[in-house]
Design a protein around this motif. Structure first.
Motif, PDB file in Angstrom:
ATOM      1  N   MET A 211       0.347   8.351 -10.922  1.00 51.92           N
ATOM      2  CA  MET A 211       1.649   7.996 -10.355  1.00 51.92           C
ATOM      3  C   MET A 211       1.767   6.479 -10.242  1.00 51.92           C
ATOM      4  O   MET A 211       0.745   5.783 -10.220  1.00 51.92           O
ATOM      5  CB  MET A 211       1.818   8.637  -8.968  1.00 51.92           C
ATOM      6  N   PRO A 212       2.989   5.936 -10.164  1.00 50.55           N
ATOM      7  CA  PRO A 212       3.159   4.497  -9.949  1.00 50.55           C
ATOM      8  C   PRO A 212       2.538   4.093  -8.615  1.00 50.55           C
ATOM      9  O   PRO A 212       2.723   4.766  -7.612  1.00 50.55           O
ATOM     10  CB  PRO A 212       4.681   4.310  -9.924  1.00 50.55           C
ATOM     11  N   CYS A 213       1.775   3.012  -8.634  1.00 47.98           N
ATOM     12  CA  CYS A 213       1.083   2.582  -7.410  1.00 47.98           C
ATOM     13  C   CYS A 213       0.988   1.061  -7.404  1.00 47.98           C
ATOM     14  O   CYS A 213       0.081   0.479  -8.002  1.00 47.98           O
ATOM     15  CB  CYS A 213      -0.300   3.223  -7.344  1.00 47.98           C
ATOM     16  N   ASP A 214       1.942   0.406  -6.722  1.00 54.00           N
ATOM     17  CA  ASP A 214       1.942  -1.060  -6.658  1.00 54.00           C
ATOM     18  C   ASP A 214       0.980  -1.586  -5.604  1.00 54.00           C
ATOM     19  O   ASP A 214       0.397  -2.653  -5.761  1.00 54.00           O
ATOM     20  CB  ASP A 214       3.356  -1.569  -6.340  1.00 54.00           C
ATOM     21  N   HIS A 215       0.848  -0.822  -4.494  1.00 54.17           N
ATOM     22  CA  HIS A 215      -0.012  -1.258  -3.387  1.00 54.17           C
ATOM     23  C   HIS A 215      -0.971  -0.135  -3.008  1.00 54.17           C
ATOM     24  O   HIS A 215      -0.605   1.043  -3.042  1.00 54.17           O
ATOM     25  CB  HIS A 215       0.830  -1.625  -2.162  1.00 54.17           C
ATOM     26  N   PHE A 216      -2.181  -0.513  -2.636  1.00 56.06           N
ATOM     27  CA  PHE A 216      -3.198   0.465  -2.264  1.00 56.06           C
ATOM     28  C   PHE A 216      -3.995  -0.093  -1.084  1.00 56.06           C
ATOM     29  O   PHE A 216      -4.506  -1.213  -1.146  1.00 56.06           O
ATOM     30  CB  PHE A 216      -4.121   0.726  -3.459  1.00 56.06           C
ATOM     31  N   ILE A 217      -4.061   0.702  -0.009  1.00 55.57           N
ATOM     32  CA  ILE A 217      -4.727   0.235   1.207  1.00 55.57           C
ATOM     33  C   ILE A 217      -5.673   1.318   1.723  1.00 55.57           C
ATOM     34  O   ILE A 217      -5.299   2.495   1.788  1.00 55.57           O
ATOM     35  CB  ILE A 217      -3.710  -0.115   2.314  1.00 55.57           C
ATOM     36  N   ILE A 218      -6.885   0.922   2.067  1.00 54.30           N
ATOM     37  CA  ILE A 218      -7.841   1.800   2.735  1.00 54.30           C
ATOM     38  C   ILE A 218      -8.071   1.260   4.142  1.00 54.30           C
ATOM     39  O   ILE A 218      -8.387   0.072   4.314  1.00 54.30           O
ATOM     40  CB  ILE A 218      -9.187   1.851   1.992  1.00 54.30           C
ATOM     41  N   LEU A 227      -9.376   1.842  17.308  1.00 52.18           N
ATOM     42  CA  LEU A 227      -8.784   0.789  16.488  1.00 52.18           C
ATOM     43  C   LEU A 227      -8.776   1.193  15.008  1.00 52.18           C
ATOM     44  O   LEU A 227      -9.722   1.834  14.520  1.00 52.18           O
ATOM     45  CB  LEU A 227      -9.553  -0.518  16.653  1.00 52.18           C
ATOM     46  N   ILE A 228      -7.703   0.809  14.336  1.00 56.06           N
ATOM     47  CA  ILE A 228      -7.559   1.032  12.898  1.00 56.06           C
ATOM     48  C   ILE A 228      -7.814  -0.298  12.195  1.00 56.06           C
ATOM     49  O   ILE A 228      -7.127  -1.291  12.484  1.00 56.06           O
ATOM     50  CB  ILE A 228      -6.153   1.550  12.543  1.00 56.06           C
ATOM     51  N   ARG A 229      -8.799  -0.314  11.294  1.00 59.00           N
ATOM     52  CA  ARG A 229      -9.170  -1.566  10.632  1.00 59.00           C
ATOM     53  C   ARG A 229      -8.908  -1.472   9.130  1.00 59.00           C
ATOM     54  O   ARG A 229      -9.222  -0.457   8.496  1.00 59.00           O
ATOM     55  CB  ARG A 229     -10.649  -1.874  10.874  1.00 59.00           C
ATOM     56  N   CYS A 230      -8.351  -2.531   8.587  1.00 58.94           N
ATOM     57  CA  CYS A 230      -8.104  -2.599   7.151  1.00 58.94           C
ATOM     58  C   CYS A 230      -9.423  -2.891   6.432  1.00 58.94           C
ATOM     59  O   CYS A 230     -10.125  -3.848   6.764  1.00 58.94           O
ATOM     60  CB  CYS A 230      -7.081  -3.690   6.846  1.00 58.94           C
ATOM     61  N   GLU A 231      -9.751  -2.042   5.450  1.00 57.71           N
ATOM     62  CA  GLU A 231     -11.019  -2.194   4.734  1.00 57.71           C
ATOM     63  C   GLU A 231     -10.839  -2.695   3.304  1.00 57.71           C
ATOM     64  O   GLU A 231     -11.747  -3.323   2.753  1.00 57.71           O
ATOM     65  CB  GLU A 231     -11.755  -0.851   4.701  1.00 57.71           C
ATOM     66  N   TYR A 232      -9.676  -2.439   2.727  1.00 57.99           N
ATOM     67  CA  TYR A 232      -9.502  -2.793   1.323  1.00 57.99           C
ATOM     68  C   TYR A 232      -8.014  -2.785   0.994  1.00 57.99           C
ATOM     69  O   TYR A 232      -7.274  -1.901   1.443  1.00 57.99           O
ATOM     70  CB  TYR A 232     -10.228  -1.763   0.439  1.00 57.99           C
ATOM     71  N   VAL A 233      -7.554  -3.788   0.232  1.00 58.16           N
ATOM     72  CA  VAL A 233      -6.136  -3.883  -0.149  1.00 58.16           C
ATOM     73  C   VAL A 233      -6.020  -4.309  -1.608  1.00 58.16           C
ATOM     74  O   VAL A 233      -6.692  -5.245  -2.046  1.00 58.16           O
ATOM     75  CB  VAL A 233      -5.376  -4.903   0.735  1.00 58.16           C
ATOM     76  N   ILE A 234      -5.170  -3.601  -2.336  1.00 52.47           N
ATOM     77  CA  ILE A 234      -4.760  -4.045  -3.668  1.00 52.47           C
ATOM     78  C   ILE A 234      -3.262  -4.254  -3.622  1.00 52.47           C
ATOM     79  O   ILE A 234      -2.508  -3.359  -3.233  1.00 52.47           O
ATOM     80  CB  ILE A 234      -5.132  -3.015  -4.745  1.00 52.47           C
TER      81      ILE A 234
END
Length: 323
Positions: A211-218, A227-234
């Motif tokens: 599928m189209p995927c411009d942004h990806f966040i884990i 707490l919610i922590r950002c681990e990875y971003v594209i």
């Protein structure tokens, strides 16, 4: 003559009696023959219709203009009409969805003008009286007649089978086969490395293939400090710096996309991400360089239009999200 006589017989002309009787008998025989021929023709017509009606396929005949001249019981049932209501109706206007109608009509017109041939076997989407679209596998033959020494096309006769359920099952089977193949490849890639960044990159590549995927966040979630922590971003295909992204507190009311998914343990599809995002108490915007301040964001350019957010589950509990 008023009583149905065919001739006058004068007393002095009895010699004509034999001829008159022969004439009357011949005319009666002719009338009887016509009546019997009509009865035979009607019987044969009814018998032919019965043969058509017991066939477990749709049978449709069209004239030059595409009007229905024959339909059997199965055809009427599949279309959702009484058979008599279909007779004389234009096939394309009545039974073909608007999206396919123009192309189907043009193809048939070209066939009738002998500018194209009619495929012996083809699939066609029809629309029933209730508005449901079905897929029919048709087998067709041309109808001809002689006009003098010229053989001309006068229509088409087709038998068809509703293969909608089969087509759907085949598509589902194909999807499952592709998914299994892809999961196998992803699993193989996971087995080749323990580097989380490489694993995230492989997951992103797998998703982008489907599928189209411009942004990806884990993001990860720690229930101890909530707490919610950002681990990875594209961002637009490039890995972003996450060092400046602060953790987010879990919203116990389920406001905010990540909190909602973590608390429910269920995936969330947002067709209008911009509107839903406004329920979040805090939001951060990132690109390949890291955090963008809220004041610098042009929502028309930087905010995704839609989003798919799924929980990351371990031992039955949400430990993060992928979006």
């Amino acid at each position: 003559m008023r009583q149905g006589a065919d001739d006058y017989l004068m007393k002095d002309r009895m010699a004509r009696l034999g001829t008159a009787i022969d004439s009357a008998l011949s005319k009666k025989a002719l009338r009887d023959e016509k009546r019997r021929s009509g009865q035979i023709l009607e019987h044969e017509r009814e018998l032919a219709q019965k043969y058509l009606d017991i066939a477990d396929v749709m049978i449709i005949a069209l004239d030059r203009e595409g009007n229905i001249t024959l339909v059997n019981r199965k055809g009427a049932q599949n279309l959702g009409y009484p058979a008599q209501d279909l007779m004389g109706k234009n096939w394309f206007e009545t039974c073909i969805p608007a999206a396919h109608r123009l192309d189907s009509k043009q193809r048939y017109k070209a066939f009738m003008k002998e500018q194209a041939e009619l495929n012996d076997n083809f699939k066609q989407t029809i629309i029933t009286r209730s508005g449901e679209e079905r897929i029919i596998d048709w087998h067709s033959t041309q109808l001809w007649e002689w006009e003098g020494d010229v053989k001309q096309r006068i229509g088409a006769l087709s038998s068809g089978e509703d293969i909608t359920d089969r087509e759907i099952a085949q598509m589902e089977l194909t999807k499952k086969s592709e998914l299994i193949s892809e999961l196998f490849m992803v699993g193989k890639q996971f087995g080749q490395t323990l580097d989380l960044d490489e694993i995230y990159k492989n997951v992103y590549a797998s998703i982008s293939n489907r599928m189209p995927c411009d942004h990806f966040i884990i993001s990860s979630y720690d229930p101890r400090d909530k707490l919610i922590r950002c681990e990875y971003v594209i961002f637009e295909g490039k890995v972003s710096d996450i060092s400046q992204i602060p953790p987010l507190p879990l919203n116990q009311k389920g406001q905010g996309t990540q909190s909602k998914v973590i608390l429910s343990g269920e995936g969330l599809y947002l067709a209008d991400y911009v509107t839903f995002r406004k329920t979040s108490q805090k939001a951060y915007y990132v690109n390949q360089n890291g955090v963008i301040n809220h004041a610098d964001v042009d929502e028309k350019e930087h905010i995704p239009r839609s989003a798919l957010i799924v929980p990351l589950i371990r031992e039955g509990k949400s430990v993060g999200v992928s979006q």
